[in-house]
Structures are given as structure tokens and as C-alpha cells.
Design a protein around this motif. Structure first.
Motif: not given
Ligand code: FAD
Ligand code: UDP
Length: 368
Positions: A5, A21, A28, A228
Motif C-alpha cells: 500500500y 495493514k 506500507i 494499492q
């Protein structure tokens, strides 16, 4: 760029998503264009050693147990309960509209039942509540509207309350009791060591990397297809302002430090009808810091202007039909995105409180 992410914005929306997450083992990256994390809840010690909220006073309050429990993993709280006084006709009157407020305003000593009759006579019957003006008039009538709401709202938003969405003044309750707290939510308080410390704990994970002083545009092209994107910046900016700029209200802050223990009677004093600022906040009254000096902040509302260094933070999405309609154009594009998710006050163009932003991030993390 081996991240699952990429999160744009290190405010509460971005950091909540990041942490959930990261705990699931995902990698991340958070990019933040400011020089610090926390977004608008960022706080820091000024030169006089007082903990201030750099982007205006933030009081945490929520009915949402899940949000409270999530944030409580990263901070303890003081049990501060927010109180506001409003300077009206030379008196300091408790806000919101309660028995204490009305008794003080009219110099009466009514009971709850008497207040109910009193307000019922004053409140205007409005068949269809269309604006914030209608909300206030139907809640408490012309006089209270004029003394507490009309001018404050004009100062805050630069337009008449009749042109603002009902959601603005609906934030302020009317209570027929003596509870003068600004919020009655079950969970409220200030992070015991400040918001920045709380945010630092949120990102204390080996799976989170933060890039400060970095705008999304600088890395946009480098994000691999497999990652994402969680975008918490402004919706119009994401799309290069293709439908034009959205309107935001901004604030100019004036911080002042005084060599005295206490500056005012309440954490916040509102000035609906006097001065160019809307309110004065005294930080020590919220954080309970001990010091023989005290710092206050005055808030001067203004339109957001990216070219004015004093007004270049888009604090408030503009709550009118015109601007909601304009946002809907961007929203239609946002809904078509497959790997970009938009959350937070700016991306969703909503007058969200902190708890609502955290809730949105928790829910999104469950969904994706
Ligand atoms: P933000 O905190 O705005 O974070 C977004 C971050 O994204 C920012 O740090 C920004 O720099 C970054 N960013 C934007 N674009 C880019 C880009 N292109 N590239 C990289 N980074 C980018 N809520 C309450 O519950 N209680 C209160 O008492 C309260 N008081 C408030 C007082 C004021 C004056 C204001 C303005 C708001 C207040 N709020 C309050 C609301 C609260 O600030 C917000 O709900 C919350 O902070 C929003 O979090 P966010 O993550 O959505 O946005
Ligand atoms: N408001 C007002 N008088 C007050 C306090 C608030 O008219 O004394 C109106 C104003 O339009 C403001 C809105 O009510 O924008 C919501 O107030 P709140 O305190 O929730 O605003 P915040 O500071 O949290 O944005």
C-alpha cells in the motif's frame, strides 16, 4: 518500491489505515508533503515550552467504542471534558444552548419544564429545513440565532447561514438540562502526551516507512501496478483540477503567549459578534500542562488560497449545494478507480471529525 500500500497523507485517516495493514504484515509506504506526521492534529511545544495544536484546537470525542479502543492502543487519555463560553452582550455564556445558557442570556432561573415552554414559544415553525439558518431558527428562534449563530457563522464561512447546508449548525445541540459540556459523547479527552506522540506510536511498526516533505506527484509515476493507493489528499488535486478547483475555507492562526497562569475562564471562548476572530483557545486548559506562562490562539477565518502562505491549508470543505455538486463530478471519477481508495476530510470533501475519519479508515481496511 515493494509496497502493498502507498498511502498519501500522514493524517489520522492515513495512519489508521497504515497501522491496521502493517499489523496484518503488509508493507506500507506513507508519503506526506509536510515536514511532520499527524496531519491537522499535529501538536508541538512552542518556544515557551507550551504544548500547542499547530493547526487549531483538537478535542477528541466519540460515541464509537471501536474507534476509541483502536486509538487507545497508542495513547492514554486525560479525562478532559470540553467547555465553551460565548461572549455575548458583554457576558460569558455557556455554549451550546442549554438551561444554563438560556437562563444566563435572559437573566432567568427557569427549570427544565419552563425552558421547554420558553423555547417552544421562541422556536420558529419551518416546514422544510433547508439551510443552517433554518436549523437554528427552528431550534431556538430569532434572538438566539442572532446572538450566537448568525455572525459567528458569517465569520467562519464568509456567507450567510441561509446559504449553508443544514449539517453545519446541526453540529450544535440544544439541551434542556444543565449539562454545559460541549460534547456529551461517552468517550472524550486529550491524548495524555499529545497527538503527535499518539501518531508516533501508530507508525511504530517495522512494516511502515514514512517519507516526509514529499508530494504524491513526486512519486506518482513510480508506484508499481501491484500496490494499492490510499489517497487522503484533496480530491481536486488528485485529478489535476480537471473540473476546476473545489472551494475550501481556511484559517489564519495568531498564537500569543502571556506571562500569567491563566488567560481566560474556559478552554475556548467564542466571539460571535465582536472582533475578526471567531474564538480564543487556551491550550493549557485542555492539556492540563502546568506552567507560569500560557499560550492562546485566535482563529481568523478566510478563504483558502494556495498562493497565500498564510491561507494555503484547505481546512474546511465548503458545505453548500454548489460545492457538493462540484465534488460529485470528482466522486464519479473516484468511484471508477480500481486500486485507489479515497478517505479522509479532504478526499471525501466532508466536514468530518477525527473519530469519523478513523472509522472510515478502519472500515476501508476491513474491506480491501
Ligand atoms: P488531514 O489531517 O488533513 O491529513 C491529510 C494529510 O495529507 C495532510 O498532512 C496533508 O499534508 C497530506 N497531503 C495532502 N495532499 C498531499 C499530497 N499531494 N502529497 C502528500 N501529502 C499530502 N476534529 C475533532 O474530532 N475534534 C476537534 O476538536 C477538531 N477540531 C478541528 C479544528 C480545526 C481548526 C480543524 C481544521 C479541524 C478540526 N477537526 C476536529 C477535524 C480533524 O482535523 C479532522 O477530522 C482530521 O484531522 C482529518 O484527518 P485526515 O487524515 O482526513 O486529514
Ligand atoms: N457555530 C456558531 N456559533 C458558535 C459555535 C458554532 O454559529 O458559537 C456554528 C458555526 O457555523 C460553526 C458550526 O456551528 O461552523 C459548527 O460548530 P463547531 O464548534 O462544531 O465547529 P468546529 O470548530 O468543530 O468546526
Amino acid at each position: 518500491m515493494n509496497y502493498d500500500y502507498v498511502i498519501v497523507g500522514a493524517g489520522l485517516a492515513g495512519l489508521t489505515f497504515a497501522r491496521i495493514k502493517a499489523d496484518e504484515g503488509k508493507k506500507i509506504l506513507v508519503v506526506e508533503r509536510r515536514s511532520h506526521i499527524g496531519g491537522n492534529v499535529y501538536d508541538s511545544y512552542n518556544n515557551d515550552g507550551i504544548l500547542i495544536h499547530n493547526y487549531g484546537p483538537h478535542i477528541f470525542h466519540t460515541k464509537d467504542k471501536g474507534v476509541y479502543e483502536f486509538l487507545s492502543r497508542f495513547t492514554e487519555w486525560n479525562d478532559f471534558q470540553h467547555r465553551v463560553l460565548s461572549f455575548v452582550d458583554g457576558n460569558l455564556i455557556p455554549m451550546p444552548i442549554t438551561l444554563e445558557n438560556v437562563n444566563k442570556l435572559y437573566n432567568l432561573n427557569m427549570s427544565t419544564e419552563e425552558m421547554k415552554d420558553f423555547i417552544a414559544k421562541k422556536a420558529e415553525k419551518i416546514d422544510e429545513i433547508k439551510s443552517s439558518r433554518d436549523v437554528a431558527l427552528s431550534m431556538a428562534g430569532q434572538e438566539i440565532y442572532e446572538k450566537f449563530f448568525e455572525n459567528y457563522t458569517k465569520k467562519q464561512w464568509g456567507v450567510d447561514p441561509k446559504d449553508l447546508d443544514t449539517s453545519v449548525i446541526s453540529r450544535i445541540p440544544l439541551r434542556y438540562n444543565r449539562d454545559t459540556r460541549y460534547f456529551t459523547d461517552q468517550y472524550q479527552g486529550m491524548p495524555k502526551f499529545g497527538y503527535t506522540k499518539m501518531c508516533e506510536s501508530m507508525i511504530a511498526s517495522k512494516n511502515i516507512k514514512i517519507m516526509l516533505n514529499t508530494d504524491f506527484e513526486e512519486i506518482r509515476e513510480d508506484i508499481p501496478e501491484s500496490a494499492q493507493i490510499i489517497y487522503t489528499g484533496a480530491a481536486d488535486a488528485y485529478y489535476g483540477y480537471k473540473y476546476g478547483r473545489l472551494k475550501y475555507r481556511s484559517l489564519k492562526f495568531k498564537f500569543e503567549t502571556y506571562r500569567m497562569e491563566e488567560y481566560q475562564e474556559a478552554p475556548v471562548v467564542n466571539y460571535p459578534n465582536d472582533y475578526d476572530y471567531t474564538r480564543i483557545t487556551e491550550f493549557k486548559k485542555m492539556t492540563w500542562q502546568k506552567s507560569d506562562v500560557t499560550t492562546i490562539v485566535k482563529e481568523f477565518p478566510c478563504d483558502y488560497d494556495p498562493d497565500d502562505p498564510e491561507a494555503d491549508e484547505p481546512y474546511y470543505p465548503f458545505p453548500t449545494k454548489e460545492w457538493k455538486d462540484k465534488f460529485a463530478l470528482y466522486k464519479a471519477d473516484m468511484d471508477k478507480e480500481k486500486r485507489v481508495h479515497f478517505i479522509g476530510r479532504l478526499a471525501q470533501y466532508r466536514y468530518y471529525n477525527m473519530d469519523a475519519v478513523v472509522r472510515t479508515a478502519i472500515d476501508l481496511a476491513k474491506e480491501v
